[in-house]
Design an enzyme around this catalytic site. Sequence first.
Site, PDB file in Angstrom:
ATOM      1  N   ARG A 176      10.161   3.919  -4.159  1.00 17.56           N
ATOM      2  CA  ARG A 176       9.642   3.119  -5.254  1.00 17.56           C
ATOM      3  C   ARG A 176       9.557   3.928  -6.553  1.00 17.56           C
ATOM      4  O   ARG A 176       9.362   3.348  -7.627  1.00 17.56           O
ATOM      5  CB  ARG A 176       8.265   2.575  -4.905  1.00 17.56           C
ATOM      6  N   LYS A 219       6.090 -12.734  -5.730  1.00 18.09           N
ATOM      7  CA  LYS A 219       4.771 -12.385  -5.211  1.00 18.09           C
ATOM      8  C   LYS A 219       4.066 -11.355  -6.086  1.00 18.09           C
ATOM      9  O   LYS A 219       2.887 -11.506  -6.428  1.00 18.09           O
ATOM     10  CB  LYS A 219       4.920 -11.877  -3.768  1.00 18.09           C
ATOM     11  N   PRO A 236      -0.661 -15.617  -5.334  1.00 22.25           N
ATOM     12  CA  PRO A 236       0.293 -14.725  -4.656  1.00 22.25           C
ATOM     13  C   PRO A 236       0.417 -15.123  -3.189  1.00 22.25           C
ATOM     14  O   PRO A 236      -0.586 -15.170  -2.469  1.00 22.25           O
ATOM     15  CB  PRO A 236      -0.362 -13.333  -4.774  1.00 22.25           C
ATOM     16  N   ASP A 238       1.530 -13.880   0.056  1.00 18.91           N
ATOM     17  CA  ASP A 238       1.982 -12.800   0.925  1.00 18.91           C
ATOM     18  C   ASP A 238       2.022 -13.345   2.350  1.00 18.91           C
ATOM     19  O   ASP A 238       1.832 -14.537   2.576  1.00 18.91           O
ATOM     20  CB  ASP A 238       1.076 -11.581   0.804  1.00 18.91           C
ATOM     21  N   HIS A 240       0.020 -13.147   4.809  1.00 20.00           N
ATOM     22  CA  HIS A 240      -1.223 -13.774   5.295  1.00 20.00           C
ATOM     23  C   HIS A 240      -1.441 -15.147   4.667  1.00 20.00           C
ATOM     24  O   HIS A 240      -1.705 -16.127   5.364  1.00 20.00           O
ATOM     25  CB  HIS A 240      -2.425 -12.880   4.966  1.00 20.00           C
ATOM     26  N   GLN A 282      -7.563 -18.791  -3.134  1.00 22.36           N
ATOM     27  CA  GLN A 282      -6.635 -17.999  -2.335  1.00 22.36           C
ATOM     28  C   GLN A 282      -7.262 -16.681  -1.907  1.00 22.36           C
ATOM     29  O   GLN A 282      -7.113 -16.247  -0.771  1.00 22.36           O
ATOM     30  CB  GLN A 282      -5.356 -17.756  -3.139  1.00 22.36           C
ATOM     31  N   PHE A 286      -7.621 -15.448   1.837  1.00 21.04           N
ATOM     32  CA  PHE A 286      -6.874 -14.234   2.156  1.00 21.04           C
ATOM     33  C   PHE A 286      -7.785 -13.155   2.735  1.00 21.04           C
ATOM     34  O   PHE A 286      -7.535 -12.624   3.820  1.00 21.04           O
ATOM     35  CB  PHE A 286      -6.185 -13.702   0.899  1.00 21.04           C
TER      36      PHE A 286
END
Length: 296
Positions: A176, A219, A236, A238, A240, A282, A286
């Site tokens: 990265r 995301k 977002p 993801d 989950h 969310q 989450f």
Amino acid sequence: MGDELQWADVPADRLNIAATLDSGQCFRWICTGDGDWIGVIGDCGVKLRPRVDGFWWQTYPRRDRWDLIQQFFALDVDLERLYGEWRRAEPRTEQSIARNAGMRILRQDADEAFFSFLCASCNTVVKIRRSVQALARMYGEAVAEVDGLVLHAFPTAERIANASEPALRAALWGYRAPVLIDAARDVSERGDGWLDSLRAVPYREAHAELTSIHGIGAKIADCICLFGLWHDEAVPIDTHVRRIAMRLFRPDLAIKSLTPAVYDTLASLFRARFGPYAGWAQQYLFYDSLRHAEDR
DNA sequence: CACGGCCCTTGGG
DNA sequence: CCCAAGGGCCGT
């Protein structure tokens, strides 16, 4: 030293400091053995000591910056009103509200959110924390020392653009590292205040701008929109949240992979159900599923 | 438009 | 030991 902590009359069910700082929105706050939280807001070090009916706090080196804390924790947002709306819209949110009452979405620096979530892909929370802390330690200005911890402001895009790739690779950024440096160059080129300016444009537009940068998909753009640009309707999706959204709204999508079309469908369903603060809803679902691992 | 391979590291199975 | 872990890109 002269700690001289100030008292804030904000009970834990109106601001749950631990849940808020531990819920994966930010990566640099540290919880000491005594239960104090130490971190940075802008160019100030901050110490927080949560209690049930309120919390103790102080800022360093400039003292008494309540304005920083008030804004960072979005204390102007009326949680009780949101809870009422969510319960009415979707009764299955009840448990996540009850178990995490007082959790909030942070109003973070745009830069910090941008570069922090850039390293979130295919990564673990533990490692994201270490990567982001290393980045700040290497390239951010030291702003204060609190209880023996040297605290750093988050580095500017320009500093990151000129960072050393091998040094970053060694500091856990791995593959990265070049992505981070390239993105920092992109941000610098777009000029000072470009990221901040995305707060003032509609969510959809901010999201589109962000995904035009290499390394930022749907995301991560939503994480930056929600946590750094204060677009409360950003959701977002993801792995989950995807499971949660399918369970609540569209069990039929369980077999499909998370294509851009499916991503947009699920996020839009969240917004249609929970309204302008869908991103906050969310976060409750989450964090609750993460802690109780009920979705697996 | 949908899928699969690939990428750094690490901690947990 | 091995492999998934809070994705994204690029190729088919």
